[in-house]
Design a protein around this motif. Sequence first.
Motif, PDB file in Angstrom:
ATOM      1  N   MET A  59       0.826  -1.199   0.000  1.00  0.00           N
ATOM      2  CA  MET A  59       0.000   0.000   0.000  1.00  0.00           C
ATOM      3  C   MET A  59       0.860   1.248   0.000  1.00  0.00           C
ATOM      4  N   ASP A  60       0.347   2.313  -0.597  1.00  0.00           N
ATOM      5  CA  ASP A  60       1.050   3.572  -0.666  1.00  0.00           C
ATOM      6  C   ASP A  60       1.121   4.197   0.723  1.00  0.00           C
ATOM      7  N   LYS A  61       2.337   4.385   1.239  1.00  0.00           N
ATOM      8  CA  LYS A  61       2.503   4.900   2.594  1.00  0.00           C
ATOM      9  C   LYS A  61       2.034   6.336   2.719  1.00  0.00           C
ATOM     10  N   LYS A  62       1.956   7.067   1.583  1.00  0.00           N
ATOM     11  CA  LYS A  62       1.532   8.452   1.640  1.00  0.00           C
ATOM     12  C   LYS A  62       0.015   8.562   1.719  1.00  0.00           C
ATOM     13  N   SER A  63      -0.678   7.505   1.430  1.00  0.00           N
ATOM     14  CA  SER A  63      -2.129   7.513   1.485  1.00  0.00           C
ATOM     15  C   SER A  63      -2.604   7.258   2.898  1.00  0.00           C
ATOM     16  N   VAL A  64      -3.865   7.587   3.133  1.00  0.00           N
ATOM     17  CA  VAL A  64      -4.501   7.273   4.412  1.00  0.00           C
ATOM     18  C   VAL A  64      -5.156   5.905   4.270  1.00  0.00           C
ATOM     19  N   ASN A  65      -4.658   4.935   4.991  1.00  0.00           N
ATOM     20  CA  ASN A  65      -5.159   3.570   4.883  1.00  0.00           C
ATOM     21  C   ASN A  65      -6.338   3.378   5.826  1.00  0.00           C
ATOM     22  N   THR A  66      -7.497   3.109   5.248  1.00  0.00           N
ATOM     23  CA  THR A  66      -8.745   3.046   6.012  1.00  0.00           C
ATOM     24  C   THR A  66      -9.374   1.667   5.879  1.00  0.00           C
ATOM     25  N   GLY A  67      -9.537   0.993   7.006  1.00  0.00           N
ATOM     26  CA  GLY A  67     -10.178  -0.313   7.013  1.00  0.00           C
ATOM     27  C   GLY A  67     -11.672  -0.182   7.273  1.00  0.00           C
ATOM     28  N   ILE A  68     -12.465  -0.939   6.534  1.00  0.00           N
ATOM     29  CA  ILE A  68     -13.920  -0.945   6.705  1.00  0.00           C
ATOM     30  C   ILE A  68     -14.331  -2.335   7.190  1.00  0.00           C
ATOM     31  N   ILE A  69     -14.825  -2.415   8.415  1.00  0.00           N
ATOM     32  CA  ILE A  69     -15.295  -3.695   8.956  1.00  0.00           C
ATOM     33  C   ILE A  69     -16.818  -3.663   8.977  1.00  0.00           C
ATOM     34  N   SER A  70     -17.432  -4.409   8.068  1.00  0.00           N
ATOM     35  CA  SER A  70     -18.891  -4.444   7.976  1.00  0.00           C
ATOM     36  C   SER A  70     -19.427  -5.638   8.756  1.00  0.00           C
ATOM     37  N   LEU A  71     -20.345  -5.371   9.665  1.00  0.00           N
ATOM     38  CA  LEU A  71     -20.956  -6.442  10.452  1.00  0.00           C
ATOM     39  C   LEU A  71     -22.252  -6.852   9.756  1.00  0.00           C
ATOM     40  N   SER A  72     -23.414  -6.616  10.348  1.00  0.00           N
ATOM     41  CA  SER A  72     -24.648  -7.019   9.680  1.00  0.00           C
ATOM     42  C   SER A  72     -25.168  -5.944   8.732  1.00  0.00           C
ATOM     43  N   ALA A  73     -24.409  -4.864   8.572  1.00  0.00           N
ATOM     44  CA  ALA A  73     -24.747  -3.810   7.618  1.00  0.00           C
ATOM     45  C   ALA A  73     -23.494  -3.444   6.839  1.00  0.00           C
ATOM     46  N   ASN A  74     -23.657  -3.098   5.584  1.00  0.00           N
ATOM     47  CA  ASN A  74     -22.517  -2.736   4.734  1.00  0.00           C
ATOM     48  C   ASN A  74     -22.426  -1.225   4.559  1.00  0.00           C
ATOM     49  N   LEU A  75     -21.184  -0.744   4.446  1.00  0.00           N
ATOM     50  CA  LEU A  75     -20.978   0.669   4.150  1.00  0.00           C
ATOM     51  C   LEU A  75     -21.328   0.903   2.684  1.00  0.00           C
ATOM     52  N   ALA A  76     -22.222   1.845   2.424  1.00  0.00           N
ATOM     53  CA  ALA A  76     -22.677   2.094   1.056  1.00  0.00           C
ATOM     54  C   ALA A  76     -21.520   2.517   0.152  1.00  0.00           C
ATOM     55  N   GLU A  77     -21.596   2.127  -1.105  1.00  0.00           N
ATOM     56  CA  GLU A  77     -20.508   2.401  -2.059  1.00  0.00           C
ATOM     57  C   GLU A  77     -20.122   3.871  -2.172  1.00  0.00           C
ATOM     58  N   PRO A  78     -21.087   4.812  -2.151  1.00  0.00           N
ATOM     59  CA  PRO A  78     -20.682   6.230  -2.289  1.00  0.00           C
ATOM     60  C   PRO A  78     -19.673   6.679  -1.231  1.00  0.00           C
ATOM     61  N   TYR A  79     -19.726   6.099  -0.035  1.00  0.00           N
ATOM     62  CA  TYR A  79     -18.774   6.467   1.007  1.00  0.00           C
ATOM     63  C   TYR A  79     -17.366   5.997   0.624  1.00  0.00           C
ATOM     64  N   SER A  80     -17.246   4.744   0.226  1.00  0.00           N
ATOM     65  CA  SER A  80     -15.941   4.217  -0.174  1.00  0.00           C
ATOM     66  C   SER A  80     -15.398   4.960  -1.389  1.00  0.00           C
ATOM     67  N   GLU A  81     -16.266   5.246  -2.333  1.00  0.00           N
ATOM     68  CA  GLU A  81     -15.838   5.954  -3.542  1.00  0.00           C
ATOM     69  C   GLU A  81     -15.314   7.346  -3.201  1.00  0.00           C
ATOM     70  N   GLU A  82     -15.982   8.033  -2.262  1.00  0.00           N
ATOM     71  CA  GLU A  82     -15.555   9.369  -1.868  1.00  0.00           C
ATOM     72  C   GLU A  82     -14.192   9.322  -1.187  1.00  0.00           C
ATOM     73  N   LEU A  83     -13.981   8.321  -0.346  1.00  0.00           N
ATOM     74  CA  LEU A  83     -12.692   8.182   0.329  1.00  0.00           C
ATOM     75  C   LEU A  83     -11.583   7.939  -0.685  1.00  0.00           C
ATOM     76  N   MET A  84     -11.828   7.061  -1.645  1.00  0.00           N
ATOM     77  CA  MET A  84     -10.805   6.736  -2.641  1.00  0.00           C
ATOM     78  C   MET A  84     -10.496   7.918  -3.551  1.00  0.00           C
ATOM     79  N   LYS A  85     -11.471   8.795  -3.763  1.00  0.00           N
ATOM     80  CA  LYS A  85     -11.257   9.992  -4.571  1.00  0.00           C
ATOM     81  C   LYS A  85     -10.225  10.924  -3.927  1.00  0.00           C
ATOM     82  N   HIS A  86     -10.072  10.799  -2.612  1.00  0.00           N
ATOM     83  CA  HIS A  86      -9.184  11.698  -1.880  1.00  0.00           C
ATOM     84  C   HIS A  86      -7.950  10.973  -1.348  1.00  0.00           C
TER      85      HIS A  86
END
Length: 239
Positions: free
Chosen positions: A1-28
């Motif tokens: 992984m790129d050390k200059k990036s902010v590495n963010t782990g998403i742990i989904s239990l019985s609900a998933n994080l909606a795609e727009p959230y992940s997409e927004e994070l990756m855009k930045h």
Amino acid sequence: MDKKSVNTGIISLSANLAEPYSEELMKHNMNVMPLTMENFEQYIDQLDAVIIRENAEQDVRHTCQLLVKIKESSDAFVWVFSPNTAVSMRIVYLQLGAVGVISDECKADELHLIISNSVQKRKNTKHINDESDDERLNEKDQSRSLVELNQRNSSVRIDGKKEIPLTKLEYRAIDFFYKNMNNAVTYQEIFEAVWEKEFDNKNYRVANLIFHLREKIEKDASNPILIQTVRSKGYMLAE
């Protein structure tokens, strides 16, 4: 992984994080890693931030377990993303190490700013924090704290100052630490000594008790000197 990036782990239990959230994070320039309860410990030391996506009605126990484990092994920022979390549970999550509880009303760009601002603030203050840690260590070497227990009053006195009254469970905990001074004790050992029953793997109950005990006896509960965390094991009373 790129050390200059902010590495963010998403742990989904019985609900998933909606795609727009992940997409927004990756855009930045954030690396988003989907994780599970079973594999997150393999990657935790690579992460700057963690989001636990839960359903408040179903996942409380698992969320508490995750918060305890992450706190034991990482200094990553942790947020619980949850709908309709009761105030009492939000407080518990914060006590167990979450820096915030996010509701479904949070927008994707807002989530990105919450994470990036926190991580950037840590980077900007790292040098200052390192200097503060050195000062604290020097102070500790020069003047060690004296811990005195009063069983009759269920209280403790630090450095000869005013007695601090404790609850029954808090006193049992400090008494157990005192008997094992400067030696690490496990969550299981603490639980069985304090609650006087067989360990039920509820580490968060121990962590919550230690949180309240530190609030009473430490000069700065956020930077404890007396009751130290022993990563991946438990705690230790240091004198």
